[in-house]
Scaffold this motif. Structure first.
Motif, mmCIF file in Angstrom:
data_model
loop_
_atom_site.group_PDB
_atom_site.id
_atom_site.type_symbol
_atom_site.label_atom_id
_atom_site.label_comp_id
_atom_site.label_asym_id
_atom_site.label_seq_id
_atom_site.Cartn_x
_atom_site.Cartn_y
_atom_site.Cartn_z
ATOM 1 N N ALA A 79 0.954 -1.027 0.036
ATOM 2 C CA ALA A 79 0.014 -0.119 0.084
ATOM 3 C C ALA A 79 0.740 1.335 0.114
ATOM 4 C CB ALA A 79 -0.952 0.179 1.272
ATOM 5 N N LYS A 80 1.910 1.209 0.853
ATOM 6 C CA LYS A 80 2.785 2.355 0.785
ATOM 7 C C LYS A 80 3.528 2.693 -0.482
ATOM 8 C CE LYS A 80 6.509 4.410 3.480
ATOM 9 N NZ LYS A 80 7.225 4.129 4.869
ATOM 10 N N ALA A 81 4.003 1.666 -1.037
ATOM 11 C CA ALA A 81 4.911 1.785 -2.269
ATOM 12 C C ALA A 81 3.854 2.226 -3.455
ATOM 13 C CB ALA A 81 5.057 0.493 -2.796
ATOM 14 N N LEU A 82 2.586 1.924 -3.574
ATOM 15 C CA LEU A 82 1.719 2.243 -4.276
ATOM 16 C C LEU A 82 1.188 3.580 -4.243
ATOM 17 C CD1 LEU A 82 -0.369 -0.995 -5.012
ATOM 18 C CD2 LEU A 82 1.093 0.206 -6.670
ATOM 19 N N LEU A 83 0.728 3.996 -2.942
ATOM 20 C CA LEU A 83 0.319 5.297 -2.592
ATOM 21 C C LEU A 83 1.380 6.400 -3.097
ATOM 22 C CD1 LEU A 83 -1.648 4.231 0.543
ATOM 23 C CD2 LEU A 83 -2.583 5.303 -1.704
ATOM 24 N N VAL A 116 13.282 2.400 -8.804
ATOM 25 C CA VAL A 116 13.718 2.400 -7.374
ATOM 26 C C VAL A 116 12.832 3.670 -6.950
ATOM 27 C CG1 VAL A 116 15.504 3.183 -5.689
ATOM 28 C CG2 VAL A 116 16.150 2.008 -7.894
ATOM 29 N N ARG A 117 11.859 3.336 -6.082
ATOM 30 C CA ARG A 117 10.868 4.269 -5.794
ATOM 31 C C ARG A 117 11.108 5.277 -4.800
ATOM 32 N NH1 ARG A 117 8.348 4.441 -1.104
ATOM 33 N NH2 ARG A 117 8.466 2.374 0.255
ATOM 34 N N ALA A 118 10.538 6.505 -4.924
ATOM 35 C CA ALA A 118 10.721 7.416 -3.912
ATOM 36 C C ALA A 118 10.445 7.097 -2.534
ATOM 37 C CB ALA A 118 10.004 8.643 -4.362
#
Length: 161
Positions: A79-83, A116-118
């Motif tokens: 959830a955190k990664a997608l949001l 590499v996500r923020a």
């Protein structure tokens, strides 16, 4: 030992130097060399606690359907990664970027691009407040029910600054 000291006004510096900073550096030097780092303030701990509570509430209670598919946000890490990804996308659509945005890098072994996500730990205070506002919008749009824990942070106006 790590100490965070926030100086918001130039007028605070002399008093903080004499009463707090100088004594802490002197005490630290008793144990050996000390690293002193100056940086801009990042998001606050209260902001972090609030958006983690909000992410958990969205994952537990919202039904996020996009383009006919339902996003499974029951795992808080997912959830955190997608949001965060959706927040960054929305900022980009408005012509803005995060101070430390996601990066695409080429994986030489698998021969593919990976993202590499923020990271929310790198959010500025403004980005943290914007992320909270974004989470309220997503929660309202997809029917999230806010927990007492999430709502308890509303008593701290500095979270949204």
């Amino acid at each position: 030992m790590m100490v965070d000291i926030v100086i918001r006004k130039k007028e605070q510096f002399r008093q903080l130097w004499e009463n707090t900073i100088k004594p802490k550096i002197s005490k630290g030097l008793e144990g050996g060399p000390v690293l002193v780092r100056l940086t801009r303030e990042t998001k606050s701990r209260l902001q972090e606690q609030k958006y983690h509570a909000m992410i958990n509430d969205i994952g537990a209670t919202a039904c996020v359907k996009i383009n006919g598919a339902t996003a499974d946000l029951s795992n808080p890490a997912v959830a955190k990664a997608l949001l965060i990804s959706w927040y960054e996308y929305e900022l980009n659509e408005m012509g803005e970027t995060l101070s430390k945005p996601s990066q695409k890098v080429f994986d030489l072994i698998r021969c593919e691009l990976i993202t590499v996500r923020a990271s929310s730990k790198d959010f500025t205070v403004k980005e943290g407040a914007g992320f909270i506002e974004f989470l309220y919008k997503i929660g309202a749009e997809y029917g999230a029910r806010w927990s007492e824990r999430t709502l308890s942070y509303d008593q701290y106006p500095e979270i949204n600054q």
